[in-house]
Motif scaffolding. Structure first.
Motif, PDB file in Angstrom:
ATOM      1  N   MET A 249       3.799  -3.778  -3.647  1.00  0.00           N
ATOM      2  CA  MET A 249       2.532  -3.238  -4.130  1.00  0.00           C
ATOM      3  C   MET A 249       2.725  -2.783  -5.564  1.00  0.00           C
ATOM      4  O   MET A 249       3.606  -1.968  -5.847  1.00  0.00           O
ATOM      5  N   SER A 250       1.949  -3.353  -6.472  1.00  0.00           N
ATOM      6  CA  SER A 250       2.018  -2.978  -7.885  1.00  0.00           C
ATOM      7  C   SER A 250       3.439  -3.070  -8.424  1.00  0.00           C
ATOM      8  O   SER A 250       3.893  -2.209  -9.170  1.00  0.00           O
ATOM      9  N   ALA A 251       4.152  -4.124  -8.020  1.00  0.00           N
ATOM     10  CA  ALA A 251       5.519  -4.415  -8.456  1.00  0.00           C
ATOM     11  C   ALA A 251       6.547  -3.442  -7.884  1.00  0.00           C
ATOM     12  O   ALA A 251       7.693  -3.414  -8.338  1.00  0.00           O
ATOM     13  N   HIS A 252       6.189  -2.659  -6.903  1.00  0.00           N
ATOM     14  CA  HIS A 252       7.133  -1.799  -6.185  1.00  0.00           C
ATOM     15  C   HIS A 252       7.440  -2.451  -4.839  1.00  0.00           C
ATOM     16  O   HIS A 252       6.537  -2.914  -4.140  1.00  0.00           O
ATOM     17  N   LEU A 253       8.729  -2.463  -4.471  1.00  0.00           N
ATOM     18  CA  LEU A 253       9.156  -3.100  -3.231  1.00  0.00           C
ATOM     19  C   LEU A 253       9.424  -2.057  -2.150  1.00  0.00           C
ATOM     20  O   LEU A 253       9.900  -0.960  -2.441  1.00  0.00           O
ATOM     21  N   PHE A 254       9.144  -2.445  -0.887  1.00  0.00           N
ATOM     22  CA  PHE A 254       9.326  -1.538   0.245  1.00  0.00           C
ATOM     23  C   PHE A 254       9.986  -2.292   1.394  1.00  0.00           C
ATOM     24  O   PHE A 254       9.736  -3.488   1.593  1.00  0.00           O
ATOM     25  N   ASP A 255      10.817  -1.571   2.152  1.00  0.00           N
ATOM     26  CA  ASP A 255      11.342  -2.179   3.366  1.00  0.00           C
ATOM     27  C   ASP A 255      10.344  -1.937   4.499  1.00  0.00           C
ATOM     28  O   ASP A 255       9.275  -1.333   4.294  1.00  0.00           O
ATOM     29  N   ALA A 256      10.677  -2.381   5.700  1.00  0.00           N
ATOM     30  CA  ALA A 256       9.730  -2.312   6.808  1.00  0.00           C
ATOM     31  C   ALA A 256       9.363  -0.882   7.187  1.00  0.00           C
ATOM     32  O   ALA A 256       8.294  -0.640   7.768  1.00  0.00           O
ATOM     33  N   GLY A 266      11.712  -2.129 -11.046  1.00  0.00           N
ATOM     34  CA  GLY A 266      10.649  -1.377 -11.708  1.00  0.00           C
ATOM     35  C   GLY A 266      10.902  -1.157 -13.187  1.00  0.00           C
ATOM     36  O   GLY A 266       9.963  -1.053 -13.977  1.00  0.00           O
ATOM     37  N   GLU A 267      12.170  -1.083 -13.570  1.00  0.00           N
ATOM     38  CA  GLU A 267      12.503  -0.888 -14.980  1.00  0.00           C
ATOM     39  C   GLU A 267      12.128  -2.098 -15.830  1.00  0.00           C
ATOM     40  O   GLU A 267      11.959  -1.993 -17.039  1.00  0.00           O
ATOM     41  N   ARG A 268      11.980  -3.251 -15.186  1.00  0.00           N
ATOM     42  CA  ARG A 268      11.611  -4.482 -15.890  1.00  0.00           C
ATOM     43  C   ARG A 268      10.111  -4.761 -15.823  1.00  0.00           C
ATOM     44  O   ARG A 268       9.644  -5.772 -16.346  1.00  0.00           O
ATOM     45  N   CYS A 269       9.374  -3.879 -15.175  1.00  0.00           N
ATOM     46  CA  CYS A 269       7.956  -4.141 -14.936  1.00  0.00           C
ATOM     47  C   CYS A 269       7.049  -3.220 -15.747  1.00  0.00           C
ATOM     48  O   CYS A 269       7.378  -2.061 -15.998  1.00  0.00           O
ATOM     49  N   ILE A 270       5.912  -3.766 -16.128  1.00  0.00           N
ATOM     50  CA  ILE A 270       4.847  -2.969 -16.734  1.00  0.00           C
ATOM     51  C   ILE A 270       3.923  -2.577 -15.592  1.00  0.00           C
ATOM     52  O   ILE A 270       3.099  -3.366 -15.117  1.00  0.00           O
ATOM     53  N   THR A 271       4.093  -1.352 -15.112  1.00  0.00           N
ATOM     54  CA  THR A 271       3.318  -0.907 -13.954  1.00  0.00           C
ATOM     55  C   THR A 271       3.316   0.609 -13.868  1.00  0.00           C
ATOM     56  O   THR A 271       4.172   1.274 -14.471  1.00  0.00           O
ATOM     57  N   VAL A 272       2.369   1.135 -13.120  1.00  0.00           N
ATOM     58  CA  VAL A 272       2.333   2.573 -12.874  1.00  0.00           C
ATOM     59  C   VAL A 272       3.497   2.941 -11.968  1.00  0.00           C
ATOM     60  O   VAL A 272       3.807   2.236 -11.015  1.00  0.00           O
ATOM     61  N   GLU A 273       4.179   4.035 -12.284  1.00  0.00           N
ATOM     62  CA  GLU A 273       5.315   4.468 -11.485  1.00  0.00           C
ATOM     63  C   GLU A 273       4.856   4.941 -10.106  1.00  0.00           C
ATOM     64  O   GLU A 273       3.741   5.439  -9.940  1.00  0.00           O
ATOM     65  N   ALA A 274       5.726   4.808  -9.121  1.00  0.00           N
ATOM     66  CA  ALA A 274       5.391   5.205  -7.751  1.00  0.00           C
ATOM     67  C   ALA A 274       5.076   6.701  -7.665  1.00  0.00           C
ATOM     68  O   ALA A 274       4.168   7.111  -6.941  1.00  0.00           O
ATOM     69  N   ASP A 275       5.811   7.519  -8.410  1.00  0.00           N
ATOM     70  CA  ASP A 275       5.559   8.960  -8.367  1.00  0.00           C
ATOM     71  C   ASP A 275       4.180   9.298  -8.918  1.00  0.00           C
ATOM     72  O   ASP A 275       3.524  10.224  -8.432  1.00  0.00           O
ATOM     73  N   ARG A 276       3.759   8.552  -9.921  1.00  0.00           N
ATOM     74  CA  ARG A 276       2.410   8.772 -10.444  1.00  0.00           C
ATOM     75  C   ARG A 276       1.357   8.309  -9.440  1.00  0.00           C
ATOM     76  O   ARG A 276       0.322   8.951  -9.279  1.00  0.00           O
TER      77      ARG A 276
END
Length: 338
Positions: A249-256, A266-276
């Protein structure tokens, strides 16, 4: 009930259900106690003298929506009819039951945003086919600022993707638009950091902490369903798969289980941070289809999403899961201060 009781019950029911009078007002009119009125109204329901019918548009499934909202602790859950449940299109062909209808989901999500966004809000839109369809279906929004939350899948299609979605939403609302003209994924973190410092992109990032309502898409970790998966090399895909990647989701990866993995990506992506994202009062995810159901469940368990627009195929699978996980909506402050 005798004839006199039936007539009185019908009259009281008419006053209460059709004319909107209170039980106290009805009691005063008929010279009885309000407790007697309550008993009569209850008996009228039991004896089928009064029938209450709850009707919603045929494409919405109110029962599944409420069950999904309660099971995952969501603020809002809206379940729409899956393509497999819909009548066959012209030519008699029905889409496969693991596919979602992004246009239908987008239209419903557009109506939901019309309810959730208030004047003066900051609306954030992440890249995703569902959010693009949602923006195209927007017809009403209060005056608000619209900001892009991620870079684009392909810089060459910016004007037909998230950038256009941001512009469309801003046009409908009459507010400012802050698009991001940059790819979502860069070759390395240094290039990504340099782009983040560019004036236009930096200006958009300044709005991230001001976003009050965000709209995101969800992808499962497979080709054609995850934007990030399609942009990575085969070796990188295998690496993140070995870490347990199940959803994006929004270039953030999640396990099951909803745990974030591959933070280096995430450091290579232009995206909103998960904490934000977690601090945004309302985060609406749009995703459907049985093929994405496991990924949707993983993202819901992450606690980053407060509301969901999905379809019956995904909802049925999610409602059968044994461990829904955290209740994300209850972990955030109510935007209305309740």
């Amino acid at each position: 009930m005798g004839p006199a009781e039936l007539v009185q019950a019908a009259a009281m029911a008419r006053r209460f259900y059709l004319e909107g009078k209170s039980k106290i007002q009805i009691a005063e009119e008929f010279g009885v106690s309000r407790f007697k009125v309550a008993r009569v109204l209850e008996t009228a329901l039991e004896r089928d003298l009064v029938r209450i019918e709850i009707r919603v548009p045929s494409e919405l499934d109110a029962e599944r929506s409420d069950a999904l909202r309660a099971r995952y602790g969501l603020r809002h859950a809206v379940v729409v009819e899956s393509p497999a449940d819909a009548p066959p299109a012209f030519g008699g062909q029905t889409p496969p039951d693991d596919a979602a209808d992004p246009e239908n989901l987008g239209e419903v999500a557009a109506d939901l945003l019309g309810e959730l966004v208030n004047e003066g809000d900051v609306l954030g839109l992440a890249w995703g086919r569902s959010t693009i369809h949602m923006a195209a279906a927007l017809h009403r929004l209060p005056p608000c600022t619209v900001v892009q939350l991620t870079g684009v899948y392909d810089a060459g299609t910016a004007d037909r993707g998230s950038v256009e979605a941001v512009r469309r939403a801003a046009d409908v609302s009459g507010g400012e638009a802050h698009p991001i003209y940059a790819p979502m994924l860069l070759p390395d973190s240094a290039t990504a950091e340099a782009l983040r410092r560019q004036t236009g992109i930096a200006r958009a990032f300044e709005y991230f902490d001001k976003v009050t309502v965000a709209c995101v898409s969800i992808g499962s970790w497979e080709p054609g369903v995850s934007t990030v998966y399609d942009m990575l090399s085969e070796q990188e895909r295998e690496h993140y798969a070995s870490l347990g990647a199940a959803a994006e989701m929004s270039a953030h990866l999640f396990d099951a289980e909803g745990r974030r993995i591959g933070r280096d990506l995430g450091e290579r992506c232009i995206t909103v941070e998960a904490d934000r994202l977690r601090r945004i009062p309302e985060v609406v995810a749009i995703a459907g289809g049985r093929r994405k159901a496991d990924a949707i469940g993983a993202v819901l368990r992450s606690g980053l999403v407060t509301s969901l627009v999905t379809d019956t195929a995904a909802a049925d699978h999610l409602l059968l899961e044994t461990g829904p996980g955290p209740r994300p909506a209850l972990d955030r402050a109510d935007p209305d201060g309740a």
